[in-house]
Design a protein around this motif. Structure first.
Motif, mmCIF file in Angstrom:
data_model
loop_
_atom_site.group_PDB
_atom_site.id
_atom_site.type_symbol
_atom_site.label_atom_id
_atom_site.label_comp_id
_atom_site.label_asym_id
_atom_site.label_seq_id
_atom_site.Cartn_x
_atom_site.Cartn_y
_atom_site.Cartn_z
ATOM 1 N N ILE A 10 17.220 -2.380 25.838
ATOM 2 C CA ILE A 10 16.850 -0.986 25.652
ATOM 3 C C ILE A 10 15.979 -0.925 24.404
ATOM 4 C CG2 ILE A 10 17.644 1.372 25.248
ATOM 5 C CD1 ILE A 10 18.344 0.265 28.005
ATOM 6 N N HIS A 11 14.741 -0.458 24.563
ATOM 7 C CA HIS A 11 13.825 -0.336 23.430
ATOM 8 C C HIS A 11 14.423 0.621 22.403
ATOM 9 C CE1 HIS A 11 10.194 0.770 21.187
ATOM 10 N NE2 HIS A 11 9.616 -0.308 21.708
ATOM 11 N N PRO A 12 14.239 0.368 21.124
ATOM 12 C CA PRO A 12 14.839 1.249 20.110
ATOM 13 C C PRO A 12 14.481 2.724 20.282
ATOM 14 C CG PRO A 12 13.402 -0.425 19.104
ATOM 15 C CD PRO A 12 13.584 -0.802 20.508
ATOM 16 N N ASN A 13 13.270 3.016 20.772
ATOM 17 C CA ASN A 13 12.886 4.407 20.962
ATOM 18 C C ASN A 13 13.684 5.091 22.067
ATOM 19 O OD1 ASN A 13 10.963 4.304 18.939
ATOM 20 N ND2 ASN A 13 9.270 3.876 20.326
ATOM 21 N N GLU A 14 14.304 4.313 22.948
ATOM 22 C CA GLU A 14 15.043 4.865 24.083
ATOM 23 C C GLU A 14 16.557 4.839 23.881
ATOM 24 O OE1 GLU A 14 13.290 6.253 26.416
ATOM 25 O OE2 GLU A 14 11.414 5.537 25.540
ATOM 26 N N THR A 15 17.011 4.294 22.760
ATOM 27 C CA THR A 15 18.454 4.112 22.585
ATOM 28 C C THR A 15 19.202 5.439 22.531
ATOM 29 O OG1 THR A 15 18.086 3.901 20.192
ATOM 30 C CG2 THR A 15 18.281 1.862 21.471
ATOM 31 N N GLY A 16 18.584 6.480 21.972
ATOM 32 C CA GLY A 16 19.249 7.770 21.908
ATOM 33 C C GLY A 16 19.493 8.368 23.280
ATOM 34 N N ASP A 47 12.816 1.157 14.999
ATOM 35 C CA ASP A 47 11.522 1.827 14.897
ATOM 36 C C ASP A 47 11.702 3.071 14.044
ATOM 37 O OD1 ASP A 47 9.185 3.395 15.333
ATOM 38 O OD2 ASP A 47 8.799 2.297 17.197
ATOM 39 N N TYR A 48 11.306 2.960 12.769
ATOM 40 C CA TYR A 48 11.393 4.089 11.854
ATOM 41 C C TYR A 48 10.070 4.844 11.755
ATOM 42 C CZ TYR A 48 15.791 2.013 10.149
ATOM 43 O OH TYR A 48 17.062 1.500 10.042
ATOM 44 N N TYR A 49 9.094 4.442 12.544
ATOM 45 C CA TYR A 49 7.807 5.128 12.554
ATOM 46 C C TYR A 49 7.879 6.374 13.433
ATOM 47 C CZ TYR A 49 2.865 6.044 13.516
ATOM 48 O OH TYR A 49 1.636 6.649 13.665
ATOM 49 N N ARG A 50 8.343 6.208 14.670
ATOM 50 C CA ARG A 50 8.437 7.347 15.585
ATOM 51 C C ARG A 50 9.765 8.086 15.436
ATOM 52 N NH1 ARG A 50 4.032 7.410 18.529
ATOM 53 N NH2 ARG A 50 2.963 5.485 19.077
ATOM 54 N N ASP A 51 10.830 7.346 15.099
ATOM 55 C CA ASP A 51 12.139 7.976 14.909
ATOM 56 C C ASP A 51 12.556 8.817 16.120
ATOM 57 O OD1 ASP A 51 13.277 7.030 12.605
ATOM 58 O OD2 ASP A 51 12.354 8.503 11.293
ATOM 59 N N TYR A 52 12.289 8.300 17.316
ATOM 60 C CA TYR A 52 12.710 9.006 18.527
ATOM 61 C C TYR A 52 14.229 8.998 18.676
ATOM 62 C CZ TYR A 52 7.884 9.157 20.324
ATOM 63 O OH TYR A 52 6.551 9.403 20.518
ATOM 64 N N SER A 53 14.876 8.007 18.094
ATOM 65 C CA SER A 53 16.332 7.892 18.151
ATOM 66 C C SER A 53 16.876 7.814 16.735
ATOM 67 C CB SER A 53 16.745 6.651 18.945
ATOM 68 O OG SER A 53 16.247 6.691 20.259
ATOM 69 N N ALA A 54 18.078 8.339 16.542
ATOM 70 C CA ALA A 54 18.694 8.311 15.214
ATOM 71 C C ALA A 54 18.837 6.867 14.740
ATOM 72 C CB ALA A 54 20.056 8.987 15.265
ATOM 73 N N ARG A 55 18.682 6.670 13.455
ATOM 74 C CA ARG A 55 18.676 5.304 12.928
ATOM 75 C C ARG A 55 20.009 4.596 13.121
ATOM 76 N NH1 ARG A 55 14.672 5.523 7.571
ATOM 77 N NH2 ARG A 55 12.922 6.492 8.703
ATOM 78 N N ALA A 83 10.470 -0.860 9.428
ATOM 79 C CA ALA A 83 11.914 -1.054 9.231
ATOM 80 C C ALA A 83 12.228 -2.478 8.780
ATOM 81 C CB ALA A 83 12.654 -0.736 10.531
ATOM 82 N N HIS A 84 11.296 -3.115 8.087
ATOM 83 C CA HIS A 84 11.441 -4.536 7.765
ATOM 84 C C HIS A 84 12.764 -4.854 7.069
ATOM 85 C CE1 HIS A 84 7.388 -4.719 9.022
ATOM 86 N NE2 HIS A 84 6.800 -4.517 7.855
ATOM 87 N N ASP A 85 13.081 -4.112 6.013
ATOM 88 C CA ASP A 85 14.266 -4.451 5.221
ATOM 89 C C ASP A 85 15.547 -4.338 6.034
ATOM 90 O OD1 ASP A 85 12.735 -5.027 2.989
ATOM 91 O OD2 ASP A 85 12.985 -3.042 2.094
ATOM 92 N N ASP A 86 15.672 -3.282 6.822
ATOM 93 C CA ASP A 86 16.894 -3.111 7.609
ATOM 94 C C ASP A 86 16.986 -4.150 8.724
ATOM 95 O OD1 ASP A 86 17.675 -1.037 6.024
ATOM 96 O OD2 ASP A 86 17.437 0.542 7.530
ATOM 97 N N VAL A 87 15.864 -4.468 9.355
ATOM 98 C CA VAL A 87 15.879 -5.497 10.398
ATOM 99 C C VAL A 87 16.328 -6.836 9.817
ATOM 100 C CG1 VAL A 87 14.424 -6.896 11.912
ATOM 101 C CG2 VAL A 87 14.208 -4.421 11.947
ATOM 102 N N LEU A 88 15.748 -7.215 8.697
ATOM 103 C CA LEU A 88 16.107 -8.496 8.088
ATOM 104 C C LEU A 88 17.557 -8.503 7.622
ATOM 105 C CD1 LEU A 88 12.853 -9.259 6.065
ATOM 106 C CD2 LEU A 88 13.668 -10.444 8.106
ATOM 107 N N ALA A 89 18.036 -7.385 7.098
ATOM 108 C CA ALA A 89 19.423 -7.312 6.625
ATOM 109 C C ALA A 89 20.404 -7.470 7.785
ATOM 110 C CB ALA A 89 19.659 -5.994 5.900
ATOM 111 N N ILE A 90 20.116 -6.827 8.910
ATOM 112 C CA ILE A 90 21.014 -6.944 10.067
ATOM 113 C C ILE A 90 20.971 -8.353 10.636
ATOM 114 C CG2 ILE A 90 21.378 -6.173 12.452
ATOM 115 C CD1 ILE A 90 20.547 -3.347 11.488
ATOM 116 N N LEU A 91 19.804 -8.948 10.713
ATOM 117 C CA LEU A 91 19.716 -10.334 11.183
ATOM 118 C C LEU A 91 20.517 -11.271 10.283
ATOM 119 C CD1 LEU A 91 15.931 -10.626 12.141
ATOM 120 C CD2 LEU A 91 17.877 -10.630 13.714
ATOM 121 N N GLU A 92 20.500 -11.005 8.995
ATOM 122 C CA GLU A 92 21.217 -11.848 8.043
ATOM 123 C C GLU A 92 22.724 -11.789 8.278
ATOM 124 O OE1 GLU A 92 21.889 -14.569 5.076
ATOM 125 O OE2 GLU A 92 19.997 -14.030 6.056
ATOM 126 N N GLU A 93 23.210 -10.659 8.796
ATOM 127 C CA GLU A 93 24.640 -10.544 9.094
ATOM 128 C C GLU A 93 25.089 -11.592 10.114
ATOM 129 O OE1 GLU A 93 25.455 -6.632 10.475
ATOM 130 O OE2 GLU A 93 24.565 -5.631 8.729
#
Length: 206
Positions: A10-16, A47-55, A83-93
């Motif tokens: 599910i693309h991030p823009n469609e998750t909501g 995707d924090y550019y369009r923000d179609y779905s809540a973060r 969303a670079h920082d959040d993507v990298l932080a979650i991957l690091e988990e």
């Protein structure tokens, strides 16, 4: 089609839009992922550019897709926009990651981002926008990205590379992007193509 493979997510823009049906939708994606013709889980990410779905919803789906990729051994194909920082932080988990298991689709970071991805062993896939005159930060990223961690793609029908910019994109247009990247990195074109093919084979287990 024997030469066609798929990625599912599910693309991030469609998750909501599917958040209330999360469990059945995730079950359907999981069933699809069991097919040998499905070689990746994606696009997934933030995707924090369009923000179609809540973060927080995007992040929950991103983690669910990561867990599916880890369970199935499929590559994880990431959509990362603003969303670079959040993507990298979650991957690091979920680190450490096996080689060639994380792919930044249509890489959009700068040189510093490319260095962070390279240090983690993530693949960076460059599209036709790297050839644009105003794409200096992206070009700097391509210069520092190790060839053994690079891919090339179309993102068709968008991001048609120079000299066809403004026209519909297609897989054939990837040749322009690859030639540009090889020149940018001062690598022999045939050598660079062989490296990209090896990288793709490592990621997608063709």
């Amino acid at each position: 089609y024997p030469d066609v493979y798929a990625a599912v997510a599910i693309h991030p823009n469609e998750t909501g839009a599917v958040y209330r049906e999360r469990e059945p939708v995730l079950a359907a994606i999981t069933a699809l992922a069991e097919s040998p013709k499905v070689v990746a889980i994606g696009e997934t990410g933030l995707d924090y550019y369009r923000d179609y779905s809540a973060r927080d919803v995007q992040q929950a789906w991103f983690r669910a897709h990561i867990e599916l990729a880890r369970r199935t051994g499929k590559a994880l194909m990431i959509h990362d926009r603003n969303a670079h920082d959040d993507v990298l932080a979650i991957l690091e988990e979920y680190a450490p990651w096996p080689p060639y298991s994380v792919i930044f689709h249509c890489f959009s970071g700068d040189a510093a981002m490319a260095e962070r991805c390279a240090a983690a062993g993530y693949l960076m896939s460059f599209a036709g926008n790297v050839t644009f005159k105003n794409a200096v930060p992206l070009q700097e990223a391509a210069r520092v990205a190790p060839a053994q961690l690079m891919l090339a793609e179309t993102d068709a029908p968008y991001l048609t590379p120079v000299p066809r910019r403004g026209k519909p994109n297609s897989p054939a247009m990837t040749a322009y992007t690859i030639r540009y990247l090889a020149g940018l990195k001062n690598i022999d074109l045939a050598t660079f193509c062989r490296q990209l093919q090896a990288n793709g084979a490592g990621a997608f287990a063709w």
